[in-house]
Design a protein around this motif. Structure first.
Motif, PDB file in Angstrom:
ATOM      1  N   GLY A 463     -20.350  28.749  18.970  1.00 27.11           N
ATOM      2  CA  GLY A 463     -19.161  29.629  19.710  1.00 27.11           C
ATOM      3  C   GLY A 463     -18.140  28.658  21.026  1.00 27.11           C
ATOM      4  O   GLY A 463     -18.287  27.160  20.621  1.00 27.11           O
ATOM      5  N   THR A 464     -17.191  29.064  21.017  1.00 22.89           N
ATOM      6  CA  THR A 464     -16.490  28.006  21.333  1.00 22.89           C
ATOM      7  C   THR A 464     -15.859  28.820  22.572  1.00 22.89           C
ATOM      8  O   THR A 464     -15.953  29.780  23.394  1.00 22.89           O
ATOM      9  N   THR A 465     -15.962  27.877  23.955  1.00 20.92           N
ATOM     10  CA  THR A 465     -15.273  28.532  25.410  1.00 20.92           C
ATOM     11  C   THR A 465     -14.048  27.427  25.358  1.00 20.92           C
ATOM     12  O   THR A 465     -14.246  26.885  25.229  1.00 20.92           O
ATOM     13  N   PHE A 466     -13.601  28.779  26.300  1.00 17.37           N
ATOM     14  CA  PHE A 466     -11.738  28.139  27.108  1.00 17.37           C
ATOM     15  C   PHE A 466     -12.439  28.428  28.140  1.00 17.37           C
ATOM     16  O   PHE A 466     -12.210  29.815  28.767  1.00 17.37           O
ATOM     17  N   ARG A 467     -11.428  27.566  29.164  1.00 16.66           N
ATOM     18  CA  ARG A 467     -11.385  27.941  29.942  1.00 16.66           C
ATOM     19  C   ARG A 467      -9.994  28.571  31.292  1.00 16.66           C
ATOM     20  O   ARG A 467      -8.799  27.309  30.445  1.00 16.66           O
ATOM     21  N   LEU A 468      -9.567  28.910  31.578  1.00 14.70           N
ATOM     22  CA  LEU A 468      -8.075  29.206  31.877  1.00 14.70           C
ATOM     23  C   LEU A 468      -8.141  28.983  33.604  1.00 14.70           C
ATOM     24  O   LEU A 468      -9.158  29.665  34.592  1.00 14.70           O
ATOM     25  N   CYS A 469      -6.588  29.313  34.044  1.00 10.89           N
ATOM     26  CA  CYS A 469      -6.726  28.620  35.319  1.00 10.89           C
ATOM     27  C   CYS A 469      -5.555  29.762  35.885  1.00 10.89           C
ATOM     28  O   CYS A 469      -4.140  29.316  35.103  1.00 10.89           O
ATOM     29  N   LEU A 470      -5.296  30.673  36.554  1.00  4.00           N
ATOM     30  CA  LEU A 470      -4.434  31.805  36.648  1.00  4.00           C
ATOM     31  C   LEU A 470      -4.328  31.600  38.423  1.00  4.00           C
ATOM     32  O   LEU A 470      -5.388  31.661  38.914  1.00  4.00           O
ATOM     33  N   PRO A 471      -3.346  31.896  38.520  1.00  5.55           N
ATOM     34  CA  PRO A 471      -2.717  31.494  40.076  1.00  5.55           C
ATOM     35  C   PRO A 471      -2.947  33.504  40.828  1.00  5.55           C
ATOM     36  O   PRO A 471      -2.409  33.686  39.976  1.00  5.55           O
ATOM     37  N   LYS A 472      -3.987  33.322  41.354  1.00  7.00           N
ATOM     38  CA  LYS A 472      -3.682  34.895  41.800  1.00  7.00           C
ATOM     39  C   LYS A 472      -2.031  35.111  41.905  1.00  7.00           C
ATOM     40  O   LYS A 472      -1.522  36.573  42.769  1.00  7.00           O
ATOM     41  N   LYS A 473      -1.615  34.107  42.873  1.00  2.55           N
ATOM     42  CA  LYS A 473      -0.158  35.052  43.424  1.00  2.55           C
ATOM     43  C   LYS A 473       0.939  33.979  42.664  1.00  2.55           C
ATOM     44  O   LYS A 473       0.478  32.573  41.951  1.00  2.55           O
ATOM     45  N   GLY A 474       2.112  34.618  41.731  1.00  2.35           N
ATOM     46  CA  GLY A 474       2.810  33.858  41.440  1.00  2.35           C
ATOM     47  C   GLY A 474       3.437  32.829  42.262  1.00  2.35           C
ATOM     48  O   GLY A 474       3.831  32.835  43.375  1.00  2.35           O
ATOM     49  N   GLY A 475       4.641  32.096  41.758  1.00  2.00           N
ATOM     50  CA  GLY A 475       5.369  31.216  41.955  1.00  2.00           C
ATOM     51  C   GLY A 475       6.566  31.369  42.911  1.00  2.00           C
ATOM     52  O   GLY A 475       7.260  30.573  43.090  1.00  2.00           O
ATOM     53  N   HIS A 476       7.052  33.050  42.183  1.00  2.29           N
ATOM     54  CA  HIS A 476       8.355  32.834  42.705  1.00  2.29           C
ATOM     55  C   HIS A 476       8.575  34.485  43.470  1.00  2.29           C
ATOM     56  O   HIS A 476       6.970  34.998  43.311  1.00  2.29           O
ATOM     57  N   THR A 477       9.172  34.564  44.000  1.00  4.29           N
ATOM     58  CA  THR A 477       9.368  35.486  45.252  1.00  4.29           C
ATOM     59  C   THR A 477       9.509  37.143  43.857  1.00  4.29           C
ATOM     60  O   THR A 477      10.682  36.943  43.439  1.00  4.29           O
TER      61      THR A 477
END
Length: 479
Positions: A463-477
């Motif tokens: 199989g294959t594994t990808f790792r994601l990093c997502l901010p909990k809060k957006g960078g814009h208002t």
């Protein structure tokens, strides 16, 4: 001179000065002259001191010769007239000579007052240089006393009283000769250096500069790429690197132009293509109502083919047409989004989540859906039967509480080498035949637009594994 002529002369002067300031070759010429003159200045001081010592030794030798006239007389005496003649020939006011065991003197009746005395027998180079400059810059006509060994007989010490003015005049003339000679050597050396640098350095640099300006005007013109010379030094290497850079830029621009043309062409046929596909869908709906067993057998395949065509056109238009859409931030839970992804997976693939149901995000919900949908659909279409999303906070650097880290694992056959080499590259990174490779490319663009990123951790037969990093809060208002 009238005003126009004065302005013309001023303009020429400004032009010459501008050339001198801006031209590399002119600066090299001036610097070479200055450096050679500096070297000559360092040589000038000992040269002047040596000239002064040589001049004094000549006077000491002349004084010694004058004293030798006394040796020719029986009583060591000469007439007053001959004495004055001998002093005049030696340009001295008085002469005294001391030999081993004897002393002879030829002295003027009224010797002048001595202003300075110099003994060149016991002195060093520094003192000789200081005495030389003291004489060279002296403004008064002094009478000096010099003592030294006769150049004709080292055992004889000669003591003279002479005028300093002739010595100063001779040193001044020598200094001017040294200056003019140094200036000539400087100009000659600088000219040779200038010509050498002009030929080996300045001219190639000017050619490269002109080529860069010409290439920048139209980088799509392949004929404007520089042709490197056969030189193997730094200039030749710079030309080769510039040629490679220009050739690479030309290729990139050509590729982008082709992609832009492709996007324009796809956008133009989008309307007609939608009409064709709509017609095909209507026909397929009617075929589903047919009682003919053969029609019922081929209808699902036809509908599936049309769906794939629609998906392909949609992905292509999204990538080459509109690019990354603007982010519309909103607060939502990740669980319902992943449930929607689970219901749309093809080939019966199963999506499971661990520790993600109650996670909340401040992001664009539709784009987050597209991110996980692209990753999950890619895995399912590549042959994976199970896809697992796992929250991995331990992998966050310094336990960053402002971001979530998610591992996307599947049990598919893994990515082939070609797909690994072109990972995240559109139209190149597909792991299956007929794929576009847009799924991963679009997913990464959307993640990076949110301030996160994605990377492949591992791939293989299991199989294959990808790792994601997502901010909990957006960078814009949020609006």
């Amino acid at each position: 001179m009238n005003e126009p002529e004065m302005n013309a002369g001023s303009s020429r002067t400004d032009s010459i000065w501008s050339w001198t300031v801006r031209s590399l070759s002119a600066r090299l010429l001036i610097l070479t002259i200055a450096f050679v003159m500096l070297a000559e200045v360092l040589i000038f001081a000992p040269s002047v001191a040596n000239f002064r010592v040589t001049w004094i030794n000549e006077k000491l030798g002349a004084g010694h010769l004058a004293i030798l006239a006394l040796d020719a007389t029986p009583d060591g005496m000469v007439s007053e007239k001959l004495e004055m003649e001998l002093l005049h020939q030696a340009d001295a006011y008085s002469i005294a000579v001391q030999r081993v065991g004897a002393k002879l003197a030829l002295i003027n009746d009224m010797p002048p007052t001595v202003d300075a005395s110099y003994d060149i027998r016991n002195t060093n180079a520094f003192m000789l240089i200081m005495d030389a400059f003291s004489t060279l810059f002296q403004v008064q006509d002094r009478k000096i006393r010099v003592v030294g060994r006769s150049p004709k007989d080292p055992t004889t010490v000669v003591d003279l009283i002479i005028d300093e003015a002739p010595l100063r005049d001779a040193m001044t003339a020598f200094a001017w000769r040294i200056f003019l000679l140094s200036l000539g050597i400087s100009i000659f050396t600088a000219s040779l250096v200038y010509l050498a640098l002009q030929w080996f350095l300045v001219r190639p640099m000017r050619r490269m500069t002109r080529n860069m300006v010409r290439f920048a005007e139209n980088p799509e013109d392949e004929s404007r790429i520089i042709m490197p010379s056969r030189r193997r030094d730094e200039i030749g290497r710079a030309q080769q690197e510039l040629a490679d850079l220009q050739r690479g830029l030309h290729s990139i621009l050509a590729q982008k132009e082709h992609l832009a043309a492709l996007g324009t062409a796809v956008a133009k046929i989008n309307h007609d293509l939608k009409g064709i596909l709509s017609t095909a869908l209507v026909v397929s709906d009617r075929l589903e109502q047919s009682e003919d067993p053969e029609v019922k057998r081929i209808t699902p395949t036809l509908i599936s083919s049309i769906d794939r065509a629609v998906a392909l056109c949609t992905q292509t238009l999204d990538y080459v047409g509109t690019g990354t859409p603007p982010i519309r931030y909103q607060h939502f839970e990740l669980g319902p989004v992943l449930e929607e992804v689970r219901q749309t997976l093809p080939n019966g693939a199963i999506l499971s989540c661990e520790g993600l149901d109650r996670l909340e995000l401040d992001a664009d919900r539709d784009q987050v859906y597209r991110i996980f949908s692209n990753l999950a659909r890619n895995a399912a279409e590549a042959g994976a039967e199970a896809i697992t999303l796992v929250a991995s906070p331990d992998h966050a650097p310094a336990r960053d509480n402002n971001a979530i880290w998610i591992d996307v694992k599947d049990n598919g056959p893994g990515l082939p080498p070609r797909a690994q080499a072109n990972l995240f590259k559109p139209f190149k990174g597909s792991a299956r035949s007929g794929g576009t490779g847009l799924g991963l490319a679009i997913a990464r663009e959307l993640i990076r637009a949110h301030g996160g990123d994605i990377e492949m951790l591992e791939t293989g037969a299991t199989g294959t594994t990808f790792r994601l990093c997502l901010p909990k809060k957006g960078g814009h208002t949020r609006a």
